[in-house]
Scaffold this motif. Structure first.
Motif, mmCIF file in Angstrom:
data_model
loop_
_atom_site.group_PDB
_atom_site.id
_atom_site.type_symbol
_atom_site.label_atom_id
_atom_site.label_comp_id
_atom_site.label_asym_id
_atom_site.label_seq_id
_atom_site.Cartn_x
_atom_site.Cartn_y
_atom_site.Cartn_z
ATOM 1 N N SER A 72 1.038 -1.332 -0.097
ATOM 2 C CA SER A 72 -0.021 0.286 0.226
ATOM 3 C C SER A 72 1.281 1.242 0.719
ATOM 4 C CB SER A 72 -1.018 -0.119 1.056
ATOM 5 O OG SER A 72 -0.453 0.086 2.407
ATOM 6 N N GLY A 73 1.960 1.022 0.760
ATOM 7 C CA GLY A 73 2.663 2.233 0.895
ATOM 8 C C GLY A 73 2.806 3.365 1.667
ATOM 9 N N TYR A 74 1.382 2.518 2.552
ATOM 10 C CA TYR A 74 1.638 3.366 3.592
ATOM 11 C C TYR A 74 1.670 2.778 4.801
ATOM 12 C CZ TYR A 74 -2.601 5.487 0.655
ATOM 13 O OH TYR A 74 -3.381 5.964 0.247
ATOM 14 N N ALA A 75 2.305 3.773 5.847
ATOM 15 C CA ALA A 75 2.808 3.055 7.067
ATOM 16 C C ALA A 75 1.580 2.679 8.209
ATOM 17 C CB ALA A 75 3.360 4.814 8.043
ATOM 18 N N HIS A 76 0.642 3.408 7.797
ATOM 19 C CA HIS A 76 -0.097 2.496 8.173
ATOM 20 C C HIS A 76 -1.844 2.737 7.631
ATOM 21 C CE1 HIS A 76 -4.041 2.415 10.723
ATOM 22 N NE2 HIS A 76 -4.382 1.602 11.106
ATOM 23 N N THR A 77 -2.620 1.994 6.864
ATOM 24 C CA THR A 77 -3.485 1.342 6.168
ATOM 25 C C THR A 77 -4.191 1.859 7.190
ATOM 26 O OG1 THR A 77 -1.455 0.441 4.542
ATOM 27 C CG2 THR A 77 -3.802 0.303 4.066
ATOM 28 N N ALA A 78 -5.641 1.853 6.738
ATOM 29 C CA ALA A 78 -6.634 2.134 7.973
ATOM 30 C C ALA A 78 -7.404 1.731 6.882
ATOM 31 C CB ALA A 78 -7.416 3.928 8.514
ATOM 32 N N GLY A 79 -8.372 1.730 5.876
ATOM 33 C CA GLY A 79 -8.836 0.045 5.116
ATOM 34 C C GLY A 79 -8.248 0.023 3.720
ATOM 35 N N LEU A 80 -9.509 -0.683 3.359
ATOM 36 C CA LEU A 80 -9.320 -1.037 1.486
ATOM 37 C C LEU A 80 -10.016 -0.738 1.110
ATOM 38 C CD1 LEU A 80 -7.558 -4.503 2.139
ATOM 39 C CD2 LEU A 80 -6.659 -2.620 1.287
ATOM 40 N N TYR A 81 -10.501 -0.736 -0.392
ATOM 41 C CA TYR A 81 -11.927 -0.026 -0.737
ATOM 42 C C TYR A 81 -11.853 -1.756 -1.692
ATOM 43 C CZ TYR A 81 -15.151 1.238 -4.140
ATOM 44 O OH TYR A 81 -16.332 1.560 -5.679
ATOM 45 N N VAL A 82 -13.143 -2.141 -1.994
ATOM 46 C CA VAL A 82 -13.396 -3.976 -2.601
ATOM 47 C C VAL A 82 -14.422 -2.751 -4.147
ATOM 48 C CG1 VAL A 82 -14.171 -6.105 -2.851
ATOM 49 C CG2 VAL A 82 -12.579 -4.700 -1.077
ATOM 50 N N GLY A 83 -14.622 -3.605 -4.757
ATOM 51 C CA GLY A 83 -15.328 -2.408 -5.821
ATOM 52 C C GLY A 83 -16.168 -3.800 -6.204
ATOM 53 N N PRO A 84 -17.533 -2.801 -7.108
ATOM 54 C CA PRO A 84 -18.177 -3.727 -7.019
ATOM 55 C C PRO A 84 -18.279 -5.234 -8.164
ATOM 56 C CG PRO A 84 -18.269 -1.307 -8.385
ATOM 57 C CD PRO A 84 -17.650 -1.518 -7.803
ATOM 58 N N GLY A 85 -18.730 -5.886 -7.689
ATOM 59 C CA GLY A 85 -18.164 -7.694 -8.377
ATOM 60 C C GLY A 85 -17.588 -7.773 -8.151
ATOM 61 N N TYR A 86 -16.634 -7.641 -6.982
ATOM 62 C CA TYR A 86 -15.221 -8.551 -7.092
ATOM 63 C C TYR A 86 -15.007 -8.698 -5.700
ATOM 64 C CZ TYR A 86 -13.133 -7.017 -10.852
ATOM 65 O OH TYR A 86 -12.953 -7.090 -12.382
ATOM 66 N N CYS A 87 -14.232 -9.376 -4.768
ATOM 67 C CA CYS A 87 -14.318 -9.606 -3.682
ATOM 68 C C CYS A 87 -12.653 -9.639 -2.465
ATOM 69 C CB CYS A 87 -14.861 -11.379 -2.917
ATOM 70 S SG CYS A 87 -13.827 -12.302 -2.922
ATOM 71 N N VAL A 88 -13.231 -9.421 -1.518
ATOM 72 C CA VAL A 88 -11.230 -9.406 -1.654
ATOM 73 C C VAL A 88 -10.909 -10.629 -0.164
ATOM 74 C CG1 VAL A 88 -9.112 -8.270 0.104
ATOM 75 C CG2 VAL A 88 -10.567 -7.149 -1.880
ATOM 76 N N ARG A 89 -10.096 -11.101 -0.350
ATOM 77 C CA ARG A 89 -9.673 -11.919 0.459
ATOM 78 C C ARG A 89 -8.436 -11.438 1.278
ATOM 79 N NH1 ARG A 89 -11.175 -17.795 0.099
ATOM 80 N NH2 ARG A 89 -9.135 -18.288 1.825
ATOM 81 N N LEU A 90 -8.406 -11.148 2.655
ATOM 82 C CA LEU A 90 -7.190 -11.166 3.497
ATOM 83 C C LEU A 90 -7.353 -11.612 4.393
ATOM 84 C CD1 LEU A 90 -6.854 -8.396 3.679
ATOM 85 C CD2 LEU A 90 -9.127 -7.464 5.583
ATOM 86 N N ARG A 91 -5.962 -12.183 4.502
ATOM 87 C CA ARG A 91 -5.429 -12.661 5.934
ATOM 88 C C ARG A 91 -4.254 -11.854 6.898
ATOM 89 N NH1 ARG A 91 -3.087 -18.017 4.030
ATOM 90 N NH2 ARG A 91 -3.964 -18.699 6.046
#
Length: 166
Positions: free
Chosen positions: A92-111
């Motif tokens: 992401s390039g941030y020291a702290h990433t507060a959140g994610l945006y998931v576009g319509p028609g997609y999912c994100v697998r997050l671990r």
């Protein structure tokens, strides 16, 4: 060959110093020791703070870009959605990433990372169980937990079997 007058002057200046074992010399040594110790402790605290769980990164392990949110403030570079895209295979390039945006028609697998840093990400055994973030028909923003050192994220089309609950 040296000048005897110059040698005498150097010897005289050296011998005119107060010995270090005077009360004033000892107090100065104590003050310097305290200053050095304080600086060392502060340096250590700074390093520990940068390694805290809130200093998270998000690594895109897929082939589809994912929207990253640096701060939830509704002042995003892409209004109402996200600040920057995390390209495939990048962070992401941030020291702290507060959140994610998931576009319509997609999912994100997050671990979540149980340990690790951007320079030394964890192996698969160092990852939490996957969560599925569904973008739904309009796209969604998701808040990331500060309980993890970082995250592996992979965007997939909503029809992909990887978008099913783990």
């Amino acid at each position: 060959m040296t000048d005897p007058e110059l040698d005498r002057d150097v010897v005289h200046r050296k011998s005119s110093r107060k010995p270090r074992n005077t009360k004033e010399g000892i107090q100065k040594m104590k003050w310097v020791s305290v200053a050095v110790l304080t600086a060392a402790l502060l340096t250590g605290l700074t390093s520990a703070a940068s390694a805290s769980p809130t200093a998270n990164e998000v690594r895109n392990t897929g082939t589809i870009g994912i929207g990253a949110i640096e701060v939830f403030d509704n002042a995003y570079k892409h209004p109402g959605q996200y600040d920057d895209l995390i390209p495939a295979g990048r962070f992401s390039g941030y020291a702290h990433t507060a959140g994610l945006y998931v576009g319509p028609g997609y999912c994100v697998r997050l671990r979540g990372w149980l340990y690790g840093t951007e320079q030394n990400p964890p192996p698969p055994s160092g990852l939490a169980d996957p969560q599925i973030l569904d973008g739904g028909p309009n796209g969604k923003q998701w808040i990331l937990s500060d309980g993890f050192a970082g995250f592996d994220a992979r965007a997939l089309p909503a029809t992909d079997p990887g978008c099913e609950k783990p």
